[in-house]
Structures are given as C-alpha cells and as structure tokens.
Write an enzyme that holds these catalytic residues in place. Sequence first.
Site, PDB file in Angstrom:
ATOM      1  N   HIS A  99       7.953   5.229   8.241  1.00 10.93           N
ATOM      2  CA  HIS A  99       7.073   4.626   9.021  1.00 10.93           C
ATOM      3  C   HIS A  99       5.403   3.978   8.063  1.00 10.93           C
ATOM      4  O   HIS A  99       4.859   2.895   9.100  1.00 10.93           O
ATOM      5  CB  HIS A  99       6.335   5.552   9.920  1.00 10.93           C
ATOM      6  N   HIS A 144      -5.744   4.004   3.369  1.00  7.30           N
ATOM      7  CA  HIS A 144      -5.499   5.023   3.544  1.00  7.30           C
ATOM      8  C   HIS A 144      -5.225   6.326   1.801  1.00  7.30           C
ATOM      9  O   HIS A 144      -4.585   6.319   1.708  1.00  7.30           O
ATOM     10  CB  HIS A 144      -5.157   5.681   4.686  1.00  7.30           C
TER      11      HIS A 144
END
Length: 267
Positions: A99, A144
């Site tokens: 993902h 992130h």
Amino acid sequence: MDTNAKTIFFMAMCFIYLSFPNISHAHSEVDDETPFTYEQKTEKGPEGWGKINPHWKVCNTGRYQSPIDLTNERVSLIHDQAWTRQYKPAPAVITNRGHDIMVSWKGDAGKMTIRKTDFNLVQCHWHSPSEHTVNGTRYDLELHMVHTSARGRTAVIGVLYKLGEPNEFLTKLLNGIKAVGNKEINLGMIDPREIRFQTRKFYRYIGSLTVPPCTEGVIWTVVKRVNTISMEQITALRQAVDDGFETNSRPVQDSKGRSVWFYDPNV
C-alpha cells in the site's frame, strides 16, 4: 482562552498521551499483503476498514482519527515551540509494503524530543495525494516520518508537497524506488536531515495512524511550509506500489472538536 492557558492545556494533553500506555500506540501499521483498499464506498474501502478485522474497530469508532483538515477556524496559536530534532545518517532499506513505499532505518537515525520525551526515527513513507488538508486544500504528496518512544508512543511528522521542482531527498532514492519490486533493497547510509522543512512553523494535534489498525494517541506535527516534488517522482512512487494503491490517501476524518495548535516563533 489566552495564550498561557492554551499552552498549559496543550502540555496537559501531551502529558496524558505520553504517560499512559492504554492510550498509546499499541499496534504498528499493517505491512505488506494488506486486505484493505482506498476505494471509497466499497466493502474494504476506508469506510469499512473497521469491519474487516476486529482489531481495526477503532478505524470506524475512534474519536481521534487522522488525517484531518487543518483549518484556520480550529487553530490556536502557541508561541512555545515544544520540540527539538536531532537526526543523523544511518543504514536504511527500502521496502514495498503493497500500500506504500517505506524507507526504514536499521541503525540510530536520531530523534525528535517533545516535552522531554524522546521519539526515535524509525521509518518514513509517502501518501499520494496528501492525507492532511489545509483549509480544504489537498496537496499532491505527503511524507510521514514515523517516530517511537521507549514506552511505545508514536509521533509522526507530516510534510506536504506540491508539483514543482524535484525533491532532493526523493531524487537520491529514485533508483531504489524504481527497483524495489517485492524485495527489500539496501540503500546504504541515508541522512534524514536531507528531508528539509525550511520552516519553524507547524501544526500539532492528537490523532491516529492513517492506515489500519488506526491506533489513536499519535502526536501529529504537520509542517506548515509546502515543499515541491516533480511529476516523475510522484509517478515513480505510484508505479512502485501494488496495483490499486496508486492513490493511497485516507479521506479526511471528523475532528470531533479536537484542538489544533499552530506554532509560529515569529508572532
């Protein structure tokens, strides 16, 4: 609420989240072969994550879910910066988690410190388009930087990007991104200081992981300045992940009245 009261309130919130294990980061993000998707209004899409696995229930029922819209109407200005960063080069590998694409450090890559609690840098990964929005604006990419403390807390720095000049940090990783496939690739020494923020202004709030199990109690720091990235770099990230995850951003979640603090040392 005046500035001093806001600062005290934020310190109290941080103390709560840094002190009690039952609110802390209890589960890591899912790794590869993920049984969820980002296709909205489907059984395994974001609206249904909480029903796929009983351990993911909080994805649907939580009160502190991420990402959120960082709107001016919700922001409280705080002058106390309340963090420091001390990063350094360390050996790293790149992995396709299905993902997303993740760079993880295998040595000591340094830390950031929030309210005297050290959070060690563990990994970074990308979402396209951005997950957090600013006053309703969604950007082209979000990085992130995931940190964990000795007590298992999680703190994440979010960096937003828009189309423009190539990003220097991603340029150095581009060959690895294009070659990663389903195998882990050694990158050698990677310096996280090359993820340049170029600002001291940032948003902070209490939220969650943005992928299952959506664990809450994450301290989010979203950098105010929007950096640039080239279309080639975005395309490389999208082509490297598994089919169906070319866009891998969770929709904005209800803030449920949460406070968002904005730090500007110049005000």
